[in-house]
Design a protein around this motif. Structure first.
Motif, mmCIF file in Angstrom:
data_model
loop_
_atom_site.group_PDB
_atom_site.id
_atom_site.type_symbol
_atom_site.label_atom_id
_atom_site.label_comp_id
_atom_site.label_asym_id
_atom_site.label_seq_id
_atom_site.Cartn_x
_atom_site.Cartn_y
_atom_site.Cartn_z
ATOM 1 N N ARG A 70 -27.606 18.289 87.395
ATOM 2 C CA ARG A 70 -27.366 19.627 86.887
ATOM 3 C C ARG A 70 -25.997 19.507 86.377
ATOM 4 N NH1 ARG A 70 -31.687 22.377 87.449
ATOM 5 N NH2 ARG A 70 -33.125 22.311 89.106
ATOM 6 N N GLY A 71 -25.134 18.918 87.045
ATOM 7 C CA GLY A 71 -23.517 18.884 86.841
ATOM 8 C C GLY A 71 -23.425 18.318 85.459
ATOM 9 N N VAL A 72 -24.228 17.289 85.063
ATOM 10 C CA VAL A 72 -23.997 16.647 83.602
ATOM 11 C C VAL A 72 -24.562 17.766 82.784
ATOM 12 C CG1 VAL A 72 -24.672 14.897 82.303
ATOM 13 C CG2 VAL A 72 -23.992 14.179 84.566
ATOM 14 N N GLY A 73 -25.420 18.305 82.932
ATOM 15 C CA GLY A 73 -25.887 19.372 81.773
ATOM 16 C C GLY A 73 -25.048 20.619 81.633
ATOM 17 N N THR A 74 -24.554 21.026 82.813
ATOM 18 C CA THR A 74 -23.752 21.850 83.037
ATOM 19 C C THR A 74 -22.450 21.831 82.270
ATOM 20 O OG1 THR A 74 -24.713 22.799 85.152
ATOM 21 C CG2 THR A 74 -22.440 23.708 84.376
ATOM 22 N N VAL A 75 -21.825 20.765 82.223
ATOM 23 C CA VAL A 75 -20.842 20.136 81.520
ATOM 24 C C VAL A 75 -21.013 20.441 80.235
ATOM 25 C CG1 VAL A 75 -19.106 18.521 80.970
ATOM 26 C CG2 VAL A 75 -19.781 19.120 83.480
ATOM 27 N N ALA A 76 -22.024 19.796 79.680
ATOM 28 C CA ALA A 76 -22.229 19.904 78.299
ATOM 29 C C ALA A 76 -22.349 21.226 77.771
ATOM 30 C CB ALA A 76 -23.443 19.046 77.849
ATOM 31 N N ARG A 77 -23.186 21.903 78.517
ATOM 32 C CA ARG A 77 -23.291 23.543 78.008
ATOM 33 C C ARG A 77 -21.855 23.989 77.835
ATOM 34 N NH1 ARG A 77 -28.934 26.439 79.623
ATOM 35 N NH2 ARG A 77 -30.348 24.808 78.493
ATOM 36 N N MET A 78 -20.913 23.902 79.026
ATOM 37 C CA MET A 78 -19.625 24.736 79.209
ATOM 38 C C MET A 78 -18.811 24.165 78.003
ATOM 39 S SD MET A 78 -18.730 24.138 83.065
ATOM 40 C CE MET A 78 -16.982 24.632 82.595
ATOM 41 N N ILE A 81 -21.376 21.792 73.574
ATOM 42 C CA ILE A 81 -21.695 20.797 72.626
ATOM 43 C C ILE A 81 -23.343 20.548 72.692
ATOM 44 C CG2 ILE A 81 -19.859 19.395 72.604
ATOM 45 C CD1 ILE A 81 -20.915 17.676 74.593
ATOM 46 N N ALA A 82 -24.087 21.381 73.678
ATOM 47 C CA ALA A 82 -25.480 21.219 73.877
ATOM 48 C C ALA A 82 -26.202 21.571 72.484
ATOM 49 C CB ALA A 82 -25.812 21.973 74.970
ATOM 50 N N ASP A 83 -25.849 22.748 72.038
ATOM 51 C CA ASP A 83 -26.661 23.159 70.871
ATOM 52 C C ASP A 83 -26.710 22.196 69.749
ATOM 53 O OD1 ASP A 83 -27.356 25.490 72.202
ATOM 54 O OD2 ASP A 83 -25.977 26.766 71.126
ATOM 55 N N ASP A 84 -25.815 21.560 69.494
ATOM 56 C CA ASP A 84 -25.700 20.736 68.511
ATOM 57 C C ASP A 84 -26.181 19.301 68.865
ATOM 58 O OD1 ASP A 84 -25.011 22.419 66.382
ATOM 59 O OD2 ASP A 84 -22.807 21.973 66.536
ATOM 60 N N GLY A 85 -25.972 18.920 70.069
ATOM 61 C CA GLY A 85 -26.601 17.520 70.408
ATOM 62 C C GLY A 85 -25.188 16.734 71.031
ATOM 63 N N TYR A 86 -25.474 15.850 71.648
ATOM 64 C CA TYR A 86 -24.228 15.014 72.445
ATOM 65 C C TYR A 86 -25.188 13.693 72.956
ATOM 66 C CZ TYR A 86 -26.031 17.012 76.922
ATOM 67 O OH TYR A 86 -26.737 17.415 77.846
ATOM 68 N N ARG A 87 -24.220 13.022 73.523
ATOM 69 C CA ARG A 87 -24.649 11.664 73.900
ATOM 70 C C ARG A 87 -24.318 11.761 75.558
ATOM 71 N NH1 ARG A 87 -23.930 7.169 70.091
ATOM 72 N NH2 ARG A 87 -25.645 7.932 69.416
ATOM 73 N N GLY A 110 -19.265 16.791 69.913
ATOM 74 C CA GLY A 110 -18.336 17.384 68.977
ATOM 75 C C GLY A 110 -18.168 16.847 67.418
ATOM 76 N N ARG A 111 -19.046 15.681 67.496
ATOM 77 C CA ARG A 111 -19.299 15.093 65.881
ATOM 78 C C ARG A 111 -20.523 14.409 66.014
ATOM 79 N NH1 ARG A 111 -18.610 9.670 66.540
ATOM 80 N NH2 ARG A 111 -16.687 8.825 68.031
ATOM 81 N N HIS A 112 -20.987 14.066 65.040
ATOM 82 C CA HIS A 112 -22.217 13.086 64.922
ATOM 83 C C HIS A 112 -21.725 11.794 65.486
ATOM 84 C CE1 HIS A 112 -25.603 10.915 63.494
ATOM 85 N NE2 HIS A 112 -26.247 11.992 63.056
ATOM 86 N N MET A 113 -22.818 11.187 66.593
ATOM 87 C CA MET A 113 -22.306 10.204 67.336
ATOM 88 C C MET A 113 -22.594 8.839 66.745
ATOM 89 S SD MET A 113 -20.688 11.640 69.480
ATOM 90 C CE MET A 113 -20.100 9.815 70.299
ATOM 91 N N GLY A 114 -23.589 8.818 65.649
ATOM 92 C CA GLY A 114 -23.863 7.596 65.126
ATOM 93 C C GLY A 114 -25.130 6.982 65.886
ATOM 94 N N ARG A 115 -25.187 5.495 65.567
ATOM 95 C CA ARG A 115 -26.290 4.895 66.209
ATOM 96 C C ARG A 115 -25.910 4.760 67.760
ATOM 97 N NH1 ARG A 115 -30.747 3.882 63.309
ATOM 98 N NH2 ARG A 115 -30.706 3.622 61.323
#
Ligand code: 5GP
Length: 122
Positions: A70-78, A81-87, A110-115
């Motif tokens: 839950r902490g990992v997901g919370t951090v991404a939303r905080m 970057i969650a809406d655009d996607g992340y790794r 915060g940017r496209h992460m590539g393959r």
């Protein structure tokens, strides 16, 4: 591998070394990576003494595992970057090229992460 309480993230958890904190709760601490690979690059670590994901999945309590995920997901939303996607990724052991022997998940975006992977140069 036994846990080395002198590793750098253990020192950050104990407050012996500063970090650029992003989030903290009962189960995890999140802070900006000192050498960011993307506009957002946060490390999330559990508060318990776990060497790696391998150690954590086998030995952590259910509450620690739930709290950490839950902490990992919370951090991404905080971080916004969650809406655009992340790794998220976690390096484990020698072949995983893990440098710090305290479980950490990299949250990058915060940017496209590539393959996902590229062939190593060495
Ligand atoms: P690993 O290679 O173990 O998956 O990742 C270790 C990460 O920890 C690297 O991305 C590195 O930049 C980061 N790192 C190493 N030492 C420190 C430190 O003292 N402070 C912070 N914030 N990050 C660190």
């Amino acid at each position: 591998m036994s846990y080395d309480d002198q590793n750098i993230f253990a020192k950050i958890l104990r407050g012996e070394i500063p970090c650029d904190k992003v989030f903290e709760d009962d189960h995890c601490l999140a802070f900006n990576d000192i050498s960011p690979q993307a506009p957002t690059h946060v490390l999330v670590i559990p508060k318990g003494p776990y060497v790696s994901f391998d150690d954590f999945h086998a030995n952590a309590t259910d509450a620690e595992i739930v709290g950490f995920v839950r902490g990992v997901g919370t951090v991404a939303r905080m971080c916004g970057i969650a809406d655009d996607g992340y790794r998220i990724l976690s390096n484990i052991g020698t072949n995983g090229f893990q440098e710090v022997p305290h479980l950490h998940v990299h949250v990058v975006g915060g940017r496209h992460m590539g393959r996902m992977l590229s062939k190593p140069r060495d």
